[in-house]
Design an enzyme around this catalytic site. Structure first.
Site, short mmCIF file in Angstrom:
data_model
loop_
_atom_site.label_atom_id
_atom_site.label_comp_id
_atom_site.label_asym_id
_atom_site.label_seq_id
_atom_site.Cartn_x
_atom_site.Cartn_y
_atom_site.Cartn_z
CB THR A 67 1.08 0.34 4.96
OG1 THR A 67 1.18 -0.90 4.25
CG2 THR A 67 2.42 0.62 5.64
N GLY A 68 -0.59 -2.07 6.46
CA GLY A 68 -0.48 -3.29 7.26
C GLY A 68 -1.73 -4.13 7.11
CB THR A 120 -0.88 -0.05 1.27
OG1 THR A 120 -1.81 -1.09 1.09
CG2 THR A 120 -1.60 1.24 1.54
N GLY A 179 -10.46 -2.85 3.31
CA GLY A 179 -9.49 -2.77 4.41
C GLY A 179 -9.56 -1.42 5.11
CG ASP A 180 -5.97 -0.15 6.99
OD1 ASP A 180 -5.85 -1.06 6.13
OD2 ASP A 180 -5.02 0.59 7.32
N GLY A 224 -5.06 -4.84 7.28
CA GLY A 224 -6.16 -3.89 7.44
C GLY A 224 -7.18 -4.21 8.51
NE ARG A 253 -9.45 -6.85 3.41
CZ ARG A 253 -8.40 -6.05 3.47
NH1 ARG A 253 -8.08 -5.29 2.46
NH2 ARG A 253 -7.64 -6.02 4.55
N1 ASP Z 1 -3.83 -2.01 4.74
C1 ASP Z 1 -4.09 -2.59 3.46
C2 ASP Z 1 -5.34 -3.42 3.50
O1 ASP Z 1 -5.52 -4.15 4.46
C3 ASP Z 1 -2.99 -3.47 2.97
C4 ASP Z 1 -1.63 -2.84 2.97
O2 ASP Z 1 -1.35 -1.95 3.77
O3 ASP Z 1 -0.81 -3.24 2.14
O4 ASP Z 1 -6.08 -3.40 2.54
#
Ligand code: ASP
Length: 310
Positions: A227-228, A176, A206-207, A230, A204
């Site tokens: 980023t992480g 991300t 994410g965050d 989510g 789906r």
């Molecule tokens: N946070 C993002 C998600 O869960 C993924 C990412 O940070 O790469 O969609």
């Protein structure tokens, strides 16, 4: 006039020196530099933090190295569903989109939602219809085809589970992208854009597009882009939590990021990181994973680029 500052990330995860080639590392460094320079150019000429954030993110969305825009990962059904958001710390206005396909720069669509609609968050078909009406650039499916992402998806399909974006087997990586900026007038802004997680279910989210979870900005406290994994970032309301710890508990940016990333997220198993910037130009690039692609620049200081933990 305040000194300006900007920080960006290109995803966190198990990014190991041992798994990196010299060419790949050079390519990532160059991509991060291109992005931060695009944002800095706007801040340098007195532009708004929000424009700097959008410009920096667009550059990474156009680069297949990152899981956003062109390099967005494949869903379980072999499609690309992207999420993005932006927030202006001056007046707490925000724009976000989720589950959009064939949009070349999802961050530009989030900006259009912010500027040209009476809403904050548009999803799926409705967001794409809004994009058409507002002359946002579309791209055909093959524009988003990246061999490495296709292989990741095939690998994830084999195990029949949702696998986080990773380059090497068993090496998790979240690609991300995000940016936070402080302009010379003291305005903060944040933005984030992603393809989500490889093999994710249709629908789906994410965050990343959720204001307060993946993105938050408030001139009174800070600007944050995450980023992480989510699901954990949503449950921890990460970006807003950093701001709250500053606003209500009087923590410094550093203390707030430390608490959220190294303590609260770790306790529930939430892997990842964030970039954060306060109104004084302090920057935190904080992560609990092996690495995070990151860069920062404060007016008058030299450019910092980092990948690994050390
Ligand atoms: N946070 C993002 C998600 O869960 C993924 C990412 O940070 O790469 O969609």
């Amino acid at each position: 006039m305040n000194p300006y500052a900007i920080a960006i990330h290109g995803g966190a995860g198990t990014i190991l020196r041992s798994a990196m080639t010299a060419e790949k590392e050079t390519a990532y460094r160059k991509a991060l530099e291109d992005s931060i320079l695009a944002g800095e150019a706007i801040l340098k000429r007195g532009g708004h933090a929000l424009d700097a954030v959008e410009a920096a993110i667009r550059i990474m969305e156009d680069n297949p190295l990152f899981n956003a825009g062109k390099g967005a990962v494949f869903t379980h059904d072999g499609k690309h569903e992207m999420d993005a958001s932006l927030m202006n710390g001056k007046d707490l206005t925000a724009g976000a989109v989720a589950g959009v396909s064939n949009i070349k720069n999802p961050v530009a669509l989030a900006r259009a939602v912010m500027d040209k609609s009476e809403h904050v968050f548009l999803a799926g078909q409705g967001a794409m219809e809004f994009a058409k009406k507002n002359n946002i650039d579309f791209a055909p499916d093959d524009y988003f085809y990246v061999q490495m992402r296709y292989e990741q998806w095939q690998e994830a399909l084999k195990s029949d589970t949702v696998i986080l974006d990773h380059t090497e087997k068993d090496h998790k990586k979240f690609g991300t992208v995000g940016a936070v900026a402080l302009d010379v007038k003291g305005n903060l802004a944040a933005g984030t854009s992603t393809g989500g997680m490889t093999n994710k279910k249709h629908g789906r989210v994410g965050d990343t597009p959720i204001i307060g979870a993946g993105t938050y900005a408030n001139n009174a406290t800070c600007a944050v882009s995450c980023t992480g994994h989510g699901e954990f970032f949503i449950r921890s309301v990460v970006a807003y939590d950093v701001s709250c710890l500053m606003e209500y508990k009087g923590l410094s940016l550093k203390e707030a990021c430390q608490k959220v990333v190294q303590d609260k997220l770790v306790k529930i198993g939430g892997e990842g990181g964030l970039i954060a910037l306060d109104a004084k130009g302090n920057i935190e690039l904080s992560f609990n994973s092996e690495g995070m692609y990151r860069a920062s620049k404060v007016q008058g200081n030299s450019l910092y680029i980092g990948i690994y933990k050390d």
